[in-house]
Write an enzyme that holds these catalytic residues in place. Structure first.
Site, mmCIF file in Angstrom:
data_model
loop_
_atom_site.group_PDB
_atom_site.id
_atom_site.type_symbol
_atom_site.label_atom_id
_atom_site.label_comp_id
_atom_site.label_asym_id
_atom_site.label_seq_id
_atom_site.Cartn_x
_atom_site.Cartn_y
_atom_site.Cartn_z
ATOM 1 N N HIS A 231 -7.898 -5.513 -0.118
ATOM 2 C CA HIS A 231 -6.373 -5.361 -0.186
ATOM 3 C C HIS A 231 -5.709 -5.528 1.321
ATOM 4 C CE1 HIS A 231 -3.724 -0.934 0.003
ATOM 5 N NE2 HIS A 231 -4.003 -1.038 1.056
ATOM 6 N N SER B 168 0.592 -1.166 0.140
ATOM 7 C CA SER B 168 -0.143 -0.397 -0.329
ATOM 8 C C SER B 168 0.591 1.407 0.092
ATOM 9 C CB SER B 168 -0.666 -0.077 0.712
ATOM 10 O OG SER B 168 -1.768 0.739 1.275
HETATM 11 C C1 GCU Z 1 -5.091 4.600 1.474
HETATM 12 C C2 GCU Z 1 -4.705 5.402 0.279
HETATM 13 C C3 GCU Z 1 -3.656 4.873 -0.768
HETATM 14 C C4 GCU Z 1 -2.951 3.793 0.491
HETATM 15 C C5 GCU Z 1 -3.548 3.347 1.449
HETATM 16 C C6 GCU Z 1 -3.142 2.318 2.476
HETATM 17 O O1 GCU Z 1 -6.828 4.604 1.444
HETATM 18 O O2 GCU Z 1 -6.388 5.904 -0.086
HETATM 19 O O3 GCU Z 1 -3.779 5.235 -0.995
HETATM 20 O O4 GCU Z 1 -2.256 3.017 -0.543
HETATM 21 O O5 GCU Z 1 -4.364 4.176 2.166
HETATM 22 O O6 GCU Z 1 -1.535 3.139 2.895
HETATM 23 O O7 GCU Z 1 -3.539 1.186 3.375
#
Ligand code: GCU
Length: 430
Positions: free
Chosen positions: A406, A265
């Site tokens: 995710h 992420s």
């Molecule tokens: C949020 C953000 C993402 C990121 C994520 C994370 O959702 O919008 O861009 O990747 O956090 O780091 O879990």
């Protein structure tokens, strides 16, 4: 009477909470109302032009590997520095590594645990970061996965010997809370080491105008925040990953020619940017890195440039704001970031339910970086269409999309280890 007063107080409190909530809504609304709802409809993806990584800015074709290395690659690098992540200062600052835990036995003796403090100031007052490492006893020197963690070193394994992280937001997080994302014992059993640092050690993840974290160590006289083309938080986290590498170079238990930088992420964005800038990382792994990671920005699918810059104004450089609702003006896209990693192996992983990160846009970055990988004489990507769920495709570029949300899971880790075994140990894929 008492009860009545209590009721009145409660009512009063409730009313003030309501007023606060309404006020907050008004404060927050104008910001968020500027962000259109995320598009999740493939048919609504705008028509866009992707710059060709093998065409120089002046339009001429890159005519060989030398021109790639000497001219086109530096051109692409400066585009990312100027427009997206901001420049990482090249000035060396005082860095001192102090081993605070030498090779203590872990996981019933089959591994060793080490902890190393990296101090960035002579007075050791901070900022500093603590590197936690687990290395298998049976492999020496050992290839290592290096990645930042979200919640403190002590959250990656349920191991009371890990020094509790006390920096920003970490101290209250339970030991071992993120052990599903960090299957350390399994990684050890498969013959690899792990090195990790809490990302908040390097730069706490909130918009504080860059007064904490490592940025101030690099300010010129009179400077109080990064210039519009200087690094934000992602740049700082990537810098920290390179400092971990500096330490690994000095550790004879580690095979520094086989270090993979990995991140999930936002920390995947940092890992890819670190791998692009620092060619000592022999492999780069992007787990669900999404917008500002490897997903193509120009698709504006899921999280957009405006959405990310609004919610996380400290992640990128100020110049990146020019592309809010204006992705098509970008003189680059994230396939070019992947091409900066070439010819080193890179693995990109998506999750089917992670539409916010645009799985198809992540795949397309791999697909459009493939021509640079082939140009430099590697196999590149082995597919031309996004593979089916849970069907990894691994050549010099690896890709999979797994079922689920995710996250970084054991399934993901097993694919990365297979990939590392193939490239580092010449072991065929299972
Ligand atoms: C949020 C953000 C993402 C990121 C994520 C994370 O959702 O919008 O861009 O990747 O956090 O780091 O879990």
């Amino acid at each position: 009477m008492k009860r009545l007063t209590l009721c009145r107080n409660l009512l009063g409190n409730f009313r003030s909470l309501l007023v606060l909530a309404v006020q907050l809504t008004f404060i927050i609304m104008p910001v968020h109302s500027q962000i259109p709802e995320a598009n999740y409809d493939e048919s609504k993806v705008p028509v866009f032009d992707l710059p060709d990584p093998l065409l120089m800015q002046n339009g001429s074709a890159v005519n060989g590997a030398a021109q790639w290395w000497n001219q086109r690659r530096p051109e692409i690098m400066s585009l990312f520095e100027r427009e997206v992540y901001g420049k990482t200062p090249h000035r060396d600052i005082h860095t001192e590594f102090v081993v605070i835990q030498h090779a203590s036995p872990a996981f019933g003796g089959k591994a060793i645990r080490k902890e190393v403090k990296a101090y960035f100031t002579r007075d050791r007052k901070g900022p500093f970061m603590t590197i936690l490492m687990y290395l298998p006893r049976s492999v020496k020197p050992v290839p290592v996965f290096v990645g930042l963690n979200f919640n403190g070193n002590h959250t990656v394994a349920d191991d009371p010997e890990i020094t509790l992280s006390t920096s920003w937001n970490a101290a209250d997080n339970p030991r071992g809370q993120d052990s599903l994302s960090w299957p350390v014992e399994h990684i050890i059993d498969r013959g690899f080491g792990v090195a990790t640092v809490f990302y908040g050690d390097i730069d706490p993840d909130y918009d504080d105008g860059f007064v904490n974290g490592i940025h101030p160590l690099f300010y010129a006289a009179g400077q109080s925040k990064p210039a519009p083309d200087e690094w934000g938080a992602i740049g700082a986290w990537a810098w920290g990953l390179s400092r971990v590498f500096d330490y690994l170079l000095t550790d004879k238990d580690v095979d520094a020619s086989k270090v993979a930088v990995i991140g999930h992420s936002r920390l995947g964005k940092a890992a890819v940017w670190a791998g692009a800038q620092d060619q000592r990382f022999a492999m780069v792994i992007s787990n669900n890195s999404g917008c500002g990671g490897v997903a193509l920005s120009k698709r504006a699918f899921g999280e957009t440039v405006a959405a990310i810059n609004t919610r996380f104004p400290h992640w990128f450089c100020d110049n990146f704001n020019q592309y809010n609702h204006n992705e098509n003006a970008l003189p680059l896209d994230q396939h070019m970031l992947v091409s900066l990693i070439a010819p080193r192996p890179v693995y990109i992983a998506s999750a089917a339910e992670d539409l916010w990160a645009d799985p198809y846009g992540e795949f397309l970055a791999a697909l459009y970086a493939d021509k640079v990988y082939k140009f430099l004489g590697t196999e590149g990507l082995s597919v031309t269409r996004q593979p089916a769920l849970n069907r990894p495709a691994a050549a010099t570029i690896g890709y999979h999309i797994r079922t689920g949300k995710h996250a970084i899971t054991r399934y993901d880790w097993d694919r990365y280890i297979d990939f590392a075994e193939m490239h580092f140990n010449q072991k065929p894929l299972p």
